[in-house]
Design an enzyme around this catalytic site. Structure first.
Site, PDB file in Angstrom:
ATOM      1  N   CYS A 135       0.837  -1.203   0.000  1.00  0.00           N
ATOM      2  CA  CYS A 135       0.000   0.000   0.000  1.00  0.00           C
ATOM      3  C   CYS A 135       0.870   1.250   0.000  1.00  0.00           C
ATOM      4  O   CYS A 135       1.369   1.670   1.049  1.00  0.00           O
ATOM      5  CB  CYS A 135      -0.933  -0.015   1.215  1.00  0.00           C
ATOM      6  SG  CYS A 135      -1.963   1.460   1.327  1.00  0.00           S
ATOM      7  N   CYS A 138      -0.458   4.086   2.131  1.00  0.00           N
ATOM      8  CA  CYS A 138      -0.257   3.908   3.580  1.00  0.00           C
ATOM      9  C   CYS A 138       1.202   4.161   3.962  1.00  0.00           C
ATOM     10  O   CYS A 138       1.490   4.794   4.971  1.00  0.00           O
ATOM     11  CB  CYS A 138      -0.584   2.484   4.022  1.00  0.00           C
ATOM     12  SG  CYS A 138      -2.057   1.774   3.342  1.00  0.00           S
ATOM     13  N   ASP A 139       2.127   3.625   3.183  1.00  0.00           N
ATOM     14  CA  ASP A 139       3.516   3.561   3.622  1.00  0.00           C
ATOM     15  C   ASP A 139       4.489   4.414   2.812  1.00  0.00           C
ATOM     16  O   ASP A 139       5.661   4.535   3.191  1.00  0.00           O
ATOM     17  CB  ASP A 139       4.001   2.097   3.582  1.00  0.00           C
ATOM     18  CG  ASP A 139       3.215   1.215   4.539  1.00  0.00           C
ATOM     19  OD1 ASP A 139       2.785   1.738   5.587  1.00  0.00           O
ATOM     20  OD2 ASP A 139       3.018   0.038   4.250  1.00  0.00           O
TER      21      ASP A 139
END
Ligand code: NDP
Length: 338
Positions: A135, A138-139
């Site tokens: 992701c 997300c990261d």
């Protein structure tokens, strides 16, 4: 072993726990089974920085613990267990837990999520959360001014590569074929981006590093006479080879799209079955964000309450008598189902 409940929630990601908070507060006495991965996909994310309300970020694991506590506070019966079978051919719906316990329920809220596909390399598990991610949204932030690789040649991979190119110093896009499968506009953007280098005809054989990922072993023209091997140094290794919604158990009864995502009536969490709702990534091929999943869990809970009120299977404390059975509930034109 049998049990009858009013509201059964399957899954413990942001959608499941939000549905639990709302249905508990509405006196539906929900029972929630946590499933195979208690806390859902977020528990494998290092830090969540884009969920509103956490100005300093929060670890995915901690956030899910907080959501669980909140659901417990309002009386949700949170249980360990995995749904292994179901019979949704008639009401009350039946769900088997761990192959032995049968739960009958008036409403079912399916929040089983989706799982990112992985290549199947042992190193992916070893470096999960230490350089390996599925992701970028997300990261990606953790790879500012670093070098990363994205695997895949579809729209997701191109989107992730472009997103990461806004943060990282360089992005390799590792594509196993000699072409991108993504839409033309995404291909054009990727191919002309100065920070993205597309490695066509390339497979990943493994990862290397110490505590964190430091690079990937690549094979070009795998199995052919001109096969070449090379290593690239990367700090982050992102998988974007597709997601698999966890809907297999329900597919026999519930309409899904061609990729297995549960179809819901546009703007709602209603499936084609009355009293069965789907929320979160299992019904969302588009956004796959925790905050969206939480929102859809809320929608599912509100609709579950309305459904029970309409069918008379639910009574508020001191309210109407329960009459049982489901009233006719027809989802109209198929084109309304997304
Ligand atoms: P896709 O199935 O479209 O693409 C998956 C990609 O991963 C393909 O390039 C595939 O290669 C590659 N791949 C699969 N398995 C492996 C493997 N084992 N090793 C290496 N590469 C592998 O998935 P997406 O998630 O990209 O997209 C899913 C759907 O969602 C699509 O319909 C897409 O258009 C849509 N989407 C739309 C977006 C948008 O419009 N903004 C954004 C994201 C997705 P190969 O081609 O060789 O099979």
């Amino acid at each position: 072993m049998k049990e009858k409940v009013k509201c059964l929630i399957i899954g413990s990601g942001p959608a499941g726990y939000t549905a639990a908070i709302y249905t508990s507060r509405a006196n539906l006495s929900p029972v929630l089974y946590e499933g195979m991965q208690p806390g859902g996909q977020l528990t494998i994310t290092t830090e969540v920085e884009n969920f509103p309300g956490y100005p300093d970020g929060v670890s995915g694991f901690d956030m899910m613990e907080e959501l669980k506590k909140q659901a417990l506070r309002f009386g949700t019966d949170v249980r360990n267990g995995v749904a292994t079978a179901c019979d949704l051919s008639k009401t009350p719906y039946k769900v088997t837990i761990d192959g032995k316990k049968e739960i009958e329920t008036d409403v079912l809220i399916i929040c089983t999520g989706a799982a990112a596909k992985f290549l199947g390399l042992p190193d992916e598990q070893k470096y999960m959360g230490r350089g390996v991610s599925a992701c970028a949204t997300c990261d990606g932030f953790f790879y500012r001014k670093k070098v990363v690789a994205v695997v895949g040649g579809g729209d997701s991979a191109c989107e992730e590569a472009l997103y990461l190119a806004g943060l990282a110093s360089k992005v390799y896009l590792i594509v196993r074929k000699n072409y991108l499968r993504a839409s033309q506009i995404m291909q054009d953007r990727v191919l002309c981006h100065p920070k993205i280098e597309v490695l066509f005809n390339t497979n990943t054989a493994g990862l290397f590093g110490g505590e964190f990922v430091e690079g990937a072993h690549l094979i070009r023209f795998k199995g052919e006479a001109n096969e070449e091997r090379r290593d690239i140094a990367v700090d982050g290794f992102f998988l974007a080879i597709g997601h698999q919604p966890n809907s297999d158990l329900f597919k026999h009864f519930i309409d899904t799209d061609e990729n297995g995502y549960i179809k819901t009536l546009w703007g709602t969490a209603k499936t084609n079955l009355p009293g069965v709702f789907a929320a979160g990534d299992v019904a969302d091929s588009n956004y796959r964000q925790a905050v969206v999943a939480a929102g859809s869990g809320c929608i599912a809970a509100i609709e579950a309450e309305k459904y029970l009120n309409t069918t008379g299977t639910y009574r508020r404390a001191g309210g109407l008598e329960a009459v049982g059975g489901a009233a006719p509930f027809i989802i109209g034109a198929a084109h309304l189902i997304k």
